[in-house]
Write an enzyme that holds these catalytic residues in place. Sequence first.
Site, PDB file in Angstrom:
ATOM      1  N   CYS A   1       0.832  -1.202   0.000  1.00 17.73           N
ATOM      2  CA  CYS A   1       0.000   0.000   0.000  1.00 17.73           C
ATOM      3  C   CYS A   1       0.870   1.257   0.000  1.00 17.73           C
ATOM      4  CB  CYS A   1      -0.916  -0.019   1.227  1.00 17.73           C
ATOM      5  SG  CYS A   1      -1.963   1.431   1.352  1.00 17.73           S
TER       6      CYS A   1
ATOM      7  N   CYS B   1      -0.606   4.162   2.027  1.00 18.27           N
ATOM      8  CA  CYS B   1      -0.447   4.087   3.488  1.00 18.27           C
ATOM      9  C   CYS B   1       1.001   4.360   3.896  1.00 18.27           C
ATOM     10  CB  CYS B   1      -0.809   2.696   4.005  1.00 18.27           C
ATOM     11  SG  CYS B   1      -2.351   2.032   3.409  1.00 18.27           S
ATOM     12  N   ASP B   2       1.942   3.713   3.221  1.00 18.01           N
ATOM     13  CA  ASP B   2       3.303   3.634   3.746  1.00 18.01           C
ATOM     14  C   ASP B   2       4.328   4.484   3.009  1.00 18.01           C
ATOM     15  OD1 ASP B   2       2.241   1.815   5.521  1.00 18.01           O
ATOM     16  OD2 ASP B   2       2.671   0.105   4.224  1.00 18.01           O
TER      17      ASP B   2
END
Length: 567
Positions: free
Chosen positions: A386, A389-390
């Site tokens: 992701c 997200c990261d």
Amino acid sequence: MALFGRDKTKDTPAKDATAPAAPKRLIPEDNLPELTKFFDGMQEPVELVVFTDPRQNEPYNSFMETLCRELSEISPKITARFHALDSAEARDHGVDFSPTLLLSPGRCQIRYLGAPLGEEARTLIETIMRLSLAKSGLTQISRQLLQELDEKRHIQVFVNPSCPYCPGQVGNAFRCAVERPDLVAAVCVDSSQHPALADRYHVGSVPHTIINETFSTLGLLPEERFAVELVTLKHAEDLLAEQRAAGIAPGDGQEVVEVDVVVAGAGPAGLTAAMYAVRSGLSAVVLEKSVIGGQVTVTPVVENYPGFATVPGKRLMEMIAEQARAYADIHEGEGIDEVKVGRHIEVYTDKAVYVAKALILATGAAWRKLGAPGEDRYFGFGVSYCSTCDGYLYRGKKAVVVGGGNTALTDALHLKNLGVDVTLVHRRPEFRAEKHLQEALAKTGIPTILGTTVAEILGEESRVTGVRLHDVSDGSEREIPTDAVFVAIGLNPNTAIAQELGLTLDEHGYIVADRAKRTSIPHIYAAGDVTGGSQQIVNAVGDGSTAALSAFEDIAHPYWKKGKTVS
Ligand code: NAP
């Protein structure tokens, strides 16, 4: 609740691509009436205590101060105090990071390390209200669990501003801290603002939760599972196994809910199915084991949904969800444990038993894994699926994106935009991604390594250090250094429920559904990515409507269907 409207807080670049500017006014004027009305319901006053050191971490300090000042101006029940990081007050509260926010420190133990950007601002607003009302908002079961707690818990939730799963996990932690202010301390740490602390705990993926320094979990947990793990410091899988061994069956002692249609999954297919079902006159509930939005929520940018030239995936799903909520209840964090098909369809979750006339499976698809050595070992410590997200964690660092489809190229462009030194590795000499994305990739100058697979992900202790690459044409191997590997090699359908029910699947494991989205078992329908095909958002939306209309036809036997009678 769109308290901040669009995520303006994270869209305004300043020092770097992700830092917010220090705006004159943070909360848009348009949102003030809605916020004022919301805070009108406050009972006890809530104090925001901000600590800053102007020599560190600008513009986040100004952002924190402005946000808290503006909140205090909205309601007389919210007060804001501002202190220097080297003040006696900071020492008394053990504060050593700028900016830090404490919420009513005399009454609870909730703090933010780093300004609450993006969605975290919404969590802050909700938490102010919960504190004011002294109501945690936890379910009855979670509250009972927390009553059993008899020793201290210190929760740290590491987040990133664009992570769609993070606010849910922070919400879990803060609700527990409101419920047990005597024993539970909860901290939201923005990894992008406090990389040193994130590094100390080897945070390579968010949300990453650490309890009492020793117990850690990755990802967003359903609330009751979070509460169980907080109290017991054991992973829920182990506890469930213990329960099953003790003979406790799913559904024992749970509420029974009668509904026409249960929709499994709150991605574009599921949400559309719910809207169409209710508009047809059926009652519907959507059960989502994680958070609303499915894969689209983690798609940085969508450019092929009609009506939107370009829209962040998360924003698109927020709009669809807002519309769907007007029709049906959507239960996030409520996964399906078991389905029994008989005269009715019984759907068991950890919260209730739903007795339905139809079940629409819109369970989507999950990231496919490479299967390379090191992939599982370093998941959450450099291996990620992701980029939304990261990606923040790797600004100024190296990352490899693996894959040649739309996701891989979108991810590579997103990471480059964040300031990550990104290289794309793909197993064929050409990409299958849309031409438009290929052209954008070429423009950015992102290095590509083609005709190459990742043979191994290398690392040491809790971090990725490189990848071993395998040249497909001549079999030669070489290692390149990297801090992260973003795997974007397609999707596998989420068919656990379908398999347990014995639905017919195709040779690739997707649910077989006819044009009306009926599956091999009557009154069970399938829609969206779980049925394979071109896996586009527009198709998922179309599938959702078709499945719901078929459910309606089968349940209601409408008069315009010849040969069918009203039952
Ligand atoms: P995809 O289109 O299936 O592409 C997967 C890529 O990964 C392919 O290039 C494939 O290589 C490669 N791959 C597969 N298995 C591999 C392995 N074991 N090792 C190395 N490489 C491997 O998947 P996707 O990009 O995730 O897209 C999934 C669907 O979502 C697609 O229909 C896509 O159009 C859609 N999507 C839409 C949007 C959007 O609308 N904004 C964004 C993202 C995705 P080969 O080419 O050699 O097979």
